[in-house]
Design a protein around this motif. Structure first.
Motif, PDB file in Angstrom:
ATOM      1  N   VAL A   1      27.230  44.895  46.548  1.00  0.00           N
ATOM      2  CA  VAL A   1      28.071  45.118  45.377  1.00  0.00           C
ATOM      3  C   VAL A   1      27.232  44.875  44.130  1.00  0.00           C
ATOM      4  O   VAL A   1      26.554  43.854  44.016  1.00  0.00           O
ATOM      5  N   PHE A   2      27.305  45.842  43.192  1.00  0.00           N
ATOM      6  CA  PHE A   2      26.500  45.763  41.979  1.00  0.00           C
ATOM      7  C   PHE A   2      27.406  45.748  40.752  1.00  0.00           C
ATOM      8  O   PHE A   2      28.405  46.484  40.698  1.00  0.00           O
ATOM      9  N   LEU A   3      27.059  44.886  39.806  1.00  0.00           N
ATOM     10  CA  LEU A   3      27.754  44.855  38.520  1.00  0.00           C
ATOM     11  C   LEU A   3      26.992  45.744  37.557  1.00  0.00           C
ATOM     12  O   LEU A   3      25.910  45.405  37.089  1.00  0.00           O
ATOM     13  N   LEU A   4      27.551  46.919  37.259  1.00  0.00           N
ATOM     14  CA  LEU A   4      26.904  47.917  36.409  1.00  0.00           C
ATOM     15  C   LEU A   4      27.769  48.202  35.197  1.00  0.00           C
ATOM     16  O   LEU A   4      28.794  47.555  34.975  1.00  0.00           O
TER      17      LEU A   4
ATOM     18  N   ALA B   1      33.339  40.888  44.816  1.00  0.00           N
ATOM     19  CA  ALA B   1      33.298  40.643  43.373  1.00  0.00           C
ATOM     20  C   ALA B   1      34.700  40.367  42.883  1.00  0.00           C
ATOM     21  O   ALA B   1      35.695  40.655  43.562  1.00  0.00           O
ATOM     22  N   LYS B   2      34.760  39.820  41.704  1.00  0.00           N
ATOM     23  CA  LYS B   2      36.041  39.481  41.100  1.00  0.00           C
ATOM     24  C   LYS B   2      36.926  40.734  40.989  1.00  0.00           C
ATOM     25  O   LYS B   2      36.466  41.799  40.595  1.00  0.00           O
ATOM     26  N   GLY B   3      38.166  40.551  41.358  1.00  0.00           N
ATOM     27  CA  GLY B   3      39.097  41.669  41.311  1.00  0.00           C
ATOM     28  C   GLY B   3      39.325  42.307  42.665  1.00  0.00           C
ATOM     29  O   GLY B   3      40.285  43.067  42.851  1.00  0.00           O
ATOM     30  N   MET B   4      38.453  42.016  43.630  1.00  0.00           N
ATOM     31  CA  MET B   4      38.622  42.584  44.962  1.00  0.00           C
ATOM     32  C   MET B   4      39.632  41.773  45.765  1.00  0.00           C
ATOM     33  O   MET B   4      39.851  40.582  45.518  1.00  0.00           O
ATOM     34  N   ASN B   5      40.222  42.406  46.744  1.00  0.00           N
ATOM     35  CA  ASN B   5      41.188  41.740  47.613  1.00  0.00           C
ATOM     36  C   ASN B   5      40.454  41.070  48.767  1.00  0.00           C
ATOM     37  O   ASN B   5      39.576  41.689  49.381  1.00  0.00           O
TER      38      ASN B   5
ATOM     39  N   GLY C   1      30.608  48.299  28.699  1.00  0.00           N
ATOM     40  CA  GLY C   1      31.615  47.746  29.595  1.00  0.00           C
ATOM     41  C   GLY C   1      31.007  47.218  30.872  1.00  0.00           C
ATOM     42  O   GLY C   1      29.810  46.914  30.965  1.00  0.00           O
ATOM     43  N   SER C   2      31.844  47.086  31.909  1.00  0.00           N
ATOM     44  CA  SER C   2      31.391  46.536  33.182  1.00  0.00           C
ATOM     45  C   SER C   2      32.216  47.143  34.323  1.00  0.00           C
ATOM     46  O   SER C   2      33.422  47.379  34.184  1.00  0.00           O
ATOM     47  N   VAL C   3      31.567  47.416  35.438  1.00  0.00           N
ATOM     48  CA  VAL C   3      32.237  47.973  36.610  1.00  0.00           C
ATOM     49  C   VAL C   3      31.513  47.475  37.858  1.00  0.00           C
ATOM     50  O   VAL C   3      30.289  47.351  37.872  1.00  0.00           O
ATOM     51  N   SER C   4      32.290  47.175  38.884  1.00  0.00           N
ATOM     52  CA  SER C   4      31.730  46.714  40.152  1.00  0.00           C
ATOM     53  C   SER C   4      31.697  47.884  41.128  1.00  0.00           C
ATOM     54  O   SER C   4      32.722  48.535  41.376  1.00  0.00           O
TER      55      SER C   4
ATOM     56  N   SER D   1      21.929  41.884  39.045  1.00  0.00           N
ATOM     57  CA  SER D   1      23.048  42.838  39.038  1.00  0.00           C
ATOM     58  C   SER D   1      23.808  42.819  40.344  1.00  0.00           C
ATOM     59  O   SER D   1      24.941  43.325  40.417  1.00  0.00           O
ATOM     60  N   GLN D   2      23.220  42.284  41.379  1.00  0.00           N
ATOM     61  CA  GLN D   2      23.863  42.306  42.684  1.00  0.00           C
ATOM     62  C   GLN D   2      24.949  41.242  42.756  1.00  0.00           C
ATOM     63  O   GLN D   2      24.743  40.092  42.397  1.00  0.00           O
ATOM     64  N   ASP D   3      26.069  41.618  43.212  1.00  0.00           N
ATOM     65  CA  ASP D   3      27.233  40.737  43.302  1.00  0.00           C
ATOM     66  C   ASP D   3      27.706  40.747  44.752  1.00  0.00           C
ATOM     67  O   ASP D   3      28.758  41.291  45.072  1.00  0.00           O
TER      68      ASP D   3
END
Length: 585
Positions: free
Chosen positions: A321-324, A411-415, A273-276, A342-344
């Motif tokens: 912010v990292f995409l892990l 990252a995507k999904g953040m406000n 999967g993926s998580v920020s 990985s850094q976002d």
């Protein structure tokens, strides 16, 4: 003996005995020839066998009290036949004496205290106790009247002789303690070895004797001290406490072993999967591990800390912010965080205007254009701005100068609001570390906001870091009231470009002179209403510490990166011709 006592030669009582006053044995009136109990001598009847008497015989009947008739006790045998005093045994007389000794004691106290009883008759002095008299403590004064305890013969049986009486000790006062017959379990009743030993005591008293006396299962040891009974409830509590203590020691012992020698829990593999995950600035390995565990990336903080320490570059993990992935091994998480892919993050360079930052956030968060700008305009008051911000009503953007340059998690999904608050918080921390109010007064500025405005002009007009302090001096010199060169006009192209939302170095004089906007420093004296960009550390430091060389003019002679400064208008004209030559004008 005294006059009223009867010694060893006295005779037994008789119905005609003058000691009974005016009343005979059967309640008949005494004959006139008989003597009264006062002043008379006791009569002797030789035909009657004499028996030894004691002082306590006065308690065998009632005597007349100052002329009142006496009532003598009537004694009956088992068949109901009356018995006279001369037929009674010495033991019976002792019984009546024992029953009445308390009454004599009370009356004795009355006579001792009163002296005279109020009727003119002096109180009687009690006899002194005979050393061998077993009833030496009884009052035996002549003339005392006793109540008839046996007025009705069949009301009470004859009392037991004193020699056969057994004084029972009063029971101990204890709290109520139900036994097995009252619902208490035998185990908690205290049965045990102590009770068994108590049953074998030499005097024959066992557990039942103690309980009958109100005791709660206490015996006595050989030394005579009380021995407490075992309490089953207390034993149970001790067992529970002891067991709980062992469990606690075992648990912490296991934890200590795991922390010292055990392997920390960890996932296996590269995860799915993926998580920020956003890592704040200045976070160490333990803080990073906590955030990763919270987001489900690693299984334990200790596993991540161990993996980071084992990786030679583990300490190089920066904020951002990292995409892990979910459920990664700690070693895989460290490796991926060190990979730039990985850094976002969103990087905000120094000197960016807010309009450019808003567009960058929209793109990073993958939201529609203008979303971030609309949120900034609507909710800027809730972002934590300093109290001195927005001191001018003509400010175009309240957040200008407060989106501090740096690297931020986005990252995507953040406000968008979340990202903006990070930037404002960074600016507030930076500005809060400087006493801007004191600095503003020292620089002849109105408020801290003007300090930030000067720094934004330095950031916009300076081409190199070496230019910043000279550029700051130019600003302060042109703001002086003694300035006769420009008459307090800044005349910066950057302010005009800001109000136009452009970056043009070639602006016609007619266009500039016709615009009267507060941000147009060609037509408006002094500083613009607010900052025109977001200055960095160096521009801010230059605004606080300008040079003092007398610079008042500057020209970008190459039109790009080279800026030259002048102190007089003539020097400025020479620099302007140099610029025209380089640009082909």
């Amino acid at each position: 003996m005294t006059e009223y006592g009867r010694g060893p030669g006295s005779e037994p009582w008789h119905p005609e005995d003058p000691l009974f006053g005016d009343v005979g044995w059967e309640g008949q009136q005494a004959q006139p020839g008989q003597q009264s109990s006062y002043g008379g001598q006791p009569q002797h009847y030789p035909e009657q066998p004499q028996q030894p008497q004691q002082y306590g015989d006065w308690g065998h009947g009632q005597q007349a009290d100052y002329g009142q008739a006496q009532q003598q006790y009537q004694v009956y045998d088992e068949q109901g036949n009356p018995q006279y005093p001369d037929q009674q045994q010495w033991a019976d007389q002792q019984q009546y004496a024992d029953q009445s000794h308390q009454q004599y004691a009370g009356q004795e106290q009355q006579y001792q205290q009163g002296g005279w009883d109020g009727t003119g008759v002096p109180g009687q002095v009690p006899y002194v106790a005979d050393p061998v008299d077993p009833y030496g403590q009884q009052a035996a004064a002549y003339g005392e009247q006793q109540p008839d305890f046996y007025g009705t013969p069949e009301a009470y049986p004859p009392p037991e002789p004193p020699s056969r009486r057994r004084t029972e000790p009063e029971p101990e006062k204890t709290d109520w303690d139900p036994g097995p017959d009252q619902g208490e379990h035998a185990f908690f009743a205290g049965g045990g070895d102590d009770d068994d030993e108590a049953d074998d005591e030499p005097d024959g008293r066992g557990r039942g004797d103690r309980r009958g006396k109100g005791g709660k299962g206490k015996g006595k040891d050989k030394g005579g001290k009380e021995r407490k009974r075992r309490n089953g409830c207390a034993c149970l509590v001790v067992v529970m406490v002891f067991g709980g203590g062992l469990a606690t020691v075992g648990y912490f012992g296991y934890q200590f072993y795991q922390n010292r020698f055990g392997t920390a829990p960890d996932y296996a593999g590269d995860g799915t999967g993926s998580v920020s995950v956003s890592i704040p600035k200045g976070a160490g390995g333990y803080t990073i591990g906590q955030e990763l565990k919270k987001q489900g990336v690693v299984k334990s903080v200790d596993a991540f800390v161990a993996a980071q320490s084992q990786n030679p570059d583990g300490k190089k993990i920066q904020a951002g912010v990292f995409l892990l992935k979910k459920e990664m091994s700690a070693a895989s998480a460290v490796k991926l965080m060190l990979d730039p892919k990985s850094q976002d993050n969103l990087i905000v360079p120094t000197g960016w205007r807010n309009s450019k930052i808003y567009a960058a956030i929209d793109k990073k968060l993958q939201v529609s254009d203008g979303t971030t700008k609309a949120i900034a305009k609507k909710d800027y008051k809730s972002f934590g701005l300093p109290s001195w911000a927005n001191s001018n009503k003509d400010i175009k953007d309240p957040l200008e100068g407060f989106l501090y340059p740096g690297t931020y998690g986005a990252a995507k999904g953040m406000n968008p609001e979340t990202v903006l608050k990070q930037m404002v918080a960074q600016a507030s921390d930076k500005y809060g570390a400087i006493d801007l109010e004191a600095k503003a007064k020292a620089l002849n500025l109105e408020d801290p906001l003007q300090v930030i405005t000067v720094a934004s002009l330095v950031q916009a007009e300076g081409k190199t870091h070496d230019d910043f302090r000279k550029m700051a001096e130019v600003v302060y010199n042109r703001l002086k009231t003694t300035n006769t060169e420009t008459n307090r006009y800044l005349q910066f192209d950057s302010t005009f470009n800001y109000l136009k939302g452009q970056s043009n170095i070639r602006i016609s004089e007619s266009e500039i002179n016709s615009n009267k906007d507060p941000y147009n420093t060609y037509t408006q004296k002094g500083l613009p209403p607010g900052p025109i960009d977001n200055p960095g550390d160096e521009a801010l430091a230059a605004a606080l510490n300008p040079t003092h060389d007398g610079w008042i003019y500057f020209v970008a002679t190459d039109g790009e990166n080279k800026t030259e400064f002048a102190k007089t208008y003539a020097e400025f004209q020479a620099l302007k011709e140099k610029f025209n030559d380089s640009s082909g004008n």
